[in-house]
Design an enzyme around this catalytic site. Structure first.
Site, PDB file in Angstrom:
ATOM      1  N   HIS A 166      -6.545   0.843   0.359  1.00 55.57           N
ATOM      2  CA  HIS A 166      -6.427   2.124  -0.329  1.00 55.57           C
ATOM      3  C   HIS A 166      -7.194   2.013  -1.637  1.00 55.57           C
ATOM      4  O   HIS A 166      -6.924   1.145  -2.460  1.00 55.57           O
ATOM      5  CB  HIS A 166      -4.968   2.490  -0.603  1.00 55.57           C
ATOM      6  CG  HIS A 166      -4.813   3.851  -1.231  1.00 55.57           C
ATOM      7  ND1 HIS A 166      -4.625   5.000  -0.488  1.00 55.57           N
ATOM      8  CD2 HIS A 166      -4.854   4.238  -2.534  1.00 55.57           C
ATOM      9  CE1 HIS A 166      -4.545   6.036  -1.304  1.00 55.57           C
ATOM     10  NE2 HIS A 166      -4.687   5.607  -2.557  1.00 55.57           N
ATOM     11  N   CYS A 167      -8.170   2.901  -1.823  1.00 50.56           N
ATOM     12  CA  CYS A 167      -9.018   2.857  -3.015  1.00 50.56           C
ATOM     13  C   CYS A 167      -8.645   4.007  -3.951  1.00 50.56           C
ATOM     14  O   CYS A 167      -8.853   5.178  -3.604  1.00 50.56           O
ATOM     15  CB  CYS A 167     -10.493   2.946  -2.627  1.00 50.56           C
ATOM     16  SG  CYS A 167     -11.608   2.926  -4.050  1.00 50.56           S
ATOM     17  N   PRO A 168      -8.129   3.720  -5.150  1.00 52.86           N
ATOM     18  CA  PRO A 168      -7.783   4.804  -6.075  1.00 52.86           C
ATOM     19  C   PRO A 168      -8.999   5.555  -6.583  1.00 52.86           C
ATOM     20  O   PRO A 168      -8.896   6.724  -6.969  1.00 52.86           O
ATOM     21  CB  PRO A 168      -7.056   4.064  -7.214  1.00 52.86           C
ATOM     22  CG  PRO A 168      -7.555   2.660  -7.141  1.00 52.86           C
ATOM     23  CD  PRO A 168      -7.794   2.391  -5.696  1.00 52.86           C
ATOM     24  N   ASN A 172      -8.051   7.799  -1.783  1.00 56.67           N
ATOM     25  CA  ASN A 172      -7.844   7.862  -0.341  1.00 56.67           C
ATOM     26  C   ASN A 172      -7.869   6.452   0.232  1.00 56.67           C
ATOM     27  O   ASN A 172      -8.352   5.512  -0.416  1.00 56.67           O
ATOM     28  CB  ASN A 172      -8.939   8.687   0.326  1.00 56.67           C
ATOM     29  CG  ASN A 172      -8.525   9.222   1.680  1.00 56.67           C
ATOM     30  OD1 ASN A 172      -7.405   8.979   2.153  1.00 56.67           O
ATOM     31  ND2 ASN A 172      -9.425   9.944   2.331  1.00 56.67           N
TER      32      ASN A 172
END
Length: 309
Positions: A166-168, A172
């Site tokens: 999960h990439c802030p 997403n």
């Protein structure tokens, strides 16, 4: 580790099979299920994660690109005496920045491969017509049938197929459906950062040779501060996105997600060549559309999808 009794709560078996832990562990086999069935309920829905941290990080990303655009145009290119230099570098920088932001938007607003919530109902499981000895796993957090290589994301609150992480910064998950856009985002940000750094170096050399009051529309102290900040931003982004880009390409070529590498999960899926893995992410066959954030790859939709057992 869960006991056999607790594990059974997340597993559905064939009708004629006992619920004992030793029984289903000995009868492990995969159950082919159409991938269209899994994605049918969420394919057309607008995807956006309402996470405060992710939204802030995404806005910061856009603001940093806008700042770089401002410095490049108003500090370095417009005051330049060479029209050819300004036009060529302006077109190249803006093209890379546009592709980077477009890739970021696609990565953020594309369903990464979420499994429909609440589909682990008794009626749906019975419709799968499981044979004796066959089992399917259920996610206790989102109450969905958990496909092979899917992991639950605590931020998205969904199980994501082939979830890498999960990439802030894109607010997403990076999964099966949007990994291409994330890879393009890191690539274009790295390229635009490198281009900005090269222009900063040339502008510093130009200002040292000429009068500082003539090499920029701003005062010399303001010009130096703006260039130093852009240099710091470009160097930081270049290192970060280059490492992330290399990591993602390696993950695609080895067909092993970041979570699978971290957990050292046993490979239970067919091994393919690096070229086949790249085509599965970016599309079939190879073309310039691989580098376009506006092109949607097919991800091998014709192939069947298998549930983990």
């Amino acid at each position: 580790m869960k006991s056999p009794v607790h594990r059974c709560r997340d597993v559905e078996h064939g009708r004629d099979h006992a619920w004992a832990g030793s029984s289903f562990l000995q009868a492990e086999q995969r159950i082919p299920v159409s991938k269209d069935v899994i994605t049918a309920s969420s394919a057309s829905a607008l995807w956006f994660i309402r996470d405060a941290c992710g939204i802030i990080c995404a806005v910061i990303t856009w603001l940093l690109v806008v700042y770089a655009e401002f410095v490049v145009l108003f500090v370095m290119l417009l005051p330049s005496k060479s029209l050819t230099y300004s036009v060529v570098n302006g077109l190249l920088f803006n093209a890379l920045a546009f592709l980077a932001l477009a890739s970021h938007l696609r990565a953020m607003c594309t369903d990464p491969g979420a499994v429909p919530k609440g589909n682990a109902t008794k009626e749906y499981i019975q419709s799968l017509q499981l044979k004796p000895g066959q089992v399917v796993y259920k996610c206790p957090k989102c109450c969905s049938i958990k496909p092979d290589r899917a992991h639950h994301c605590s931020v998205c609150k969904r199980c994501i197929r082939k979830m890498d992480h999960h990439c802030p910064w894109v607010n997403n998950c990076v999964g099966e459906n949007n990994q291409k856009y994330f890879v393009l985002f890191t690539m274009y940000i790295a390229l635009v950062s490198l281009h900005a750094l090269v222009m900063v170096v040339f502008h510093f050399l130009y200002c040292f040779e000429d009068d500082w009051t003539k090499c920029s529309s701003f005062s010399p102290p303001a010009t130096v501060i703006l260039l130093i900040l852009l240099c710091f931003e470009g160097l930081l982004f270049l290192i970060f996105t280059s490492v992330m880009f290399g990591t993602q390409v390696h993950s695609i070529c080895t067909d092993e997600t970041g979570i699978e590498q971290l957990k050292k999960e046993e490979r239970r899926w067919a091994k393919k060549t690096k070229w086949m893995n790249l085509r599965a992410v970016f599309g079939h066959p190879f073309s310039l559309l691989w580098f376009s954030p506006f092109s949607t790859p097919d991800h091998g939709k014709a192939e069947s999808y298998q549930y983990v057992v």
